[in-house]
Design a protein around this motif. Structure first.
Motif, short mmCIF file in Angstrom:
data_model
loop_
_atom_site.label_atom_id
_atom_site.label_comp_id
_atom_site.label_asym_id
_atom_site.label_seq_id
_atom_site.Cartn_x
_atom_site.Cartn_y
_atom_site.Cartn_z
N ASN A 101 0.86 -1.19 0.00
CA ASN A 101 0.00 0.00 0.00
C ASN A 101 0.89 1.24 0.00
O ASN A 101 1.54 1.54 1.01
CB ASN A 101 -0.93 0.00 1.21
N ASN A 133 -8.06 4.85 -5.18
CA ASN A 133 -9.07 4.85 -4.12
C ASN A 133 -8.57 4.23 -2.82
O ASN A 133 -8.99 4.61 -1.73
CB ASN A 133 -10.33 4.11 -4.59
N THR A 134 -7.66 3.24 -2.95
CA THR A 134 -7.18 2.53 -1.75
C THR A 134 -5.70 2.75 -1.47
O THR A 134 -5.24 2.47 -0.36
CB THR A 134 -7.42 1.02 -1.91
N GLU A 163 -3.46 1.02 -2.91
CA GLU A 163 -2.80 -0.27 -3.10
C GLU A 163 -2.02 -0.32 -4.42
O GLU A 163 -2.49 0.16 -5.44
CB GLU A 163 -3.84 -1.39 -3.08
#
Length: 256
Positions: free
Chosen positions: A45, A79-80, A82
């Motif tokens: 991440n 969005n994450t 990752e």
């Protein structure tokens, strides 16, 4: 006031530009993954690793740039945060025998401009079996050759590296030959047939053996090749007249 060729204002601007450039290029991020990892696998991440609010990725138009734009193997989910696998990675296809195999990316952030270098090391898995260059190895050996004679065999090759490459060879059990395995200068292995028992063409004019190359992966993979040995004749037998033939010739002589 001037300092050599530079004025004070210009020198101050120059130093500020250098400091900005140093701030713009930040610490590297490094990851390791196995080749053949499935798509959408999460490598790491980036937002967490950079201790950054994930919302800033979209706000600052984060993007991943690659040195090679032909195929994008990894990308970022804005969005994450990752960092994910987006394409199948075959280490042998990507890097061949080159080691280590590393993908290099730049994470670019705008407003202000910020650059993070990302390296992804592709780890080898044992997905290839040893292979010999030919399906059959042919040897011609004279029956007069003494024991201890050596015959170098074709070397097998394995596209995998390190422990996953070829580690040993084995020979099918037989009464005439043993196997001697050696390491060569490039880290590979080759082998030699060693004659342990003299050959006799009158008893056996040819024979087939099976040679196996073995790698060190888990599970172990192997490849085989057949060795066909032809025993060449030498003049090692004195002609023998049969008693019946002698008697026949004698009788013919008397008749004449």
């Amino acid at each position: 006031m001037e300092l050599g060729l530079f004025s004070v204002p210009f020198f101050t601007y120059f130093v500020a530009l250098i400091l900005f450039a140093l701030r713009a290029v930040c610490a590297d991020l490094s990851y390791n993954i196995d080749e053949e990892t499935k798509r959408q696998y999460v490598i790491g991440n980036i937002a967490k690793d950079l201790r950054m609010d994930v919302k800033k990725l979209s706000a600052r138009k984060a993007r991943i740039d690659s040195e090679d734009s032909s195929k994008r193997y990894c990308d970022i989910n804005l969005n994450t945060g990752e960092f994910i696998v987006t394409e199948r990675i075959d280490r042998e296809e990507l890097c061949g025998s080159k080691a280590p195999c590393v993908l290099k990316y730049d994470l670019v952030l705008e407003h202000p401009l910020e650059l993070h270098r990302i390296s992804v090391k592709i780890e080898d898995i044992n997905d290839n079996s040893p292979r010999f260059p030919n399906k059959l190895i042919k040897l011609e050996i004279g029956e007069s050759i003494g024991t201890g004679a050596r015959f170098r065999l074709e070397e097998a090759h394995d596209a995998d590296e390190g422990q996953n490459g070829i580690q040993n060879y084995s020979l099918e059990k037989n009464e005439h030959f043993s196997l001697s395995v050696h390491s060569n200068s490039n880290g590979g292995k080759y082998c030699e047939l060693v004659l342990q028992k003299e050959l006799d063409r009158e008893q056996k004019k040819d024979m087939d053996l099976v040679l196996t190359a073995i790698d060190g992966g888990t599970p172990v993979k192997s490849g085989t090749v057949k060795i066909h040995v032809t025993v060449l004749d030498v003049n090692d037998n004195v002609p023998v007249c049969k008693q019946r033939l002698l008697r026949y010739l004698h009788n013919c002589h008397r008749c004449n």
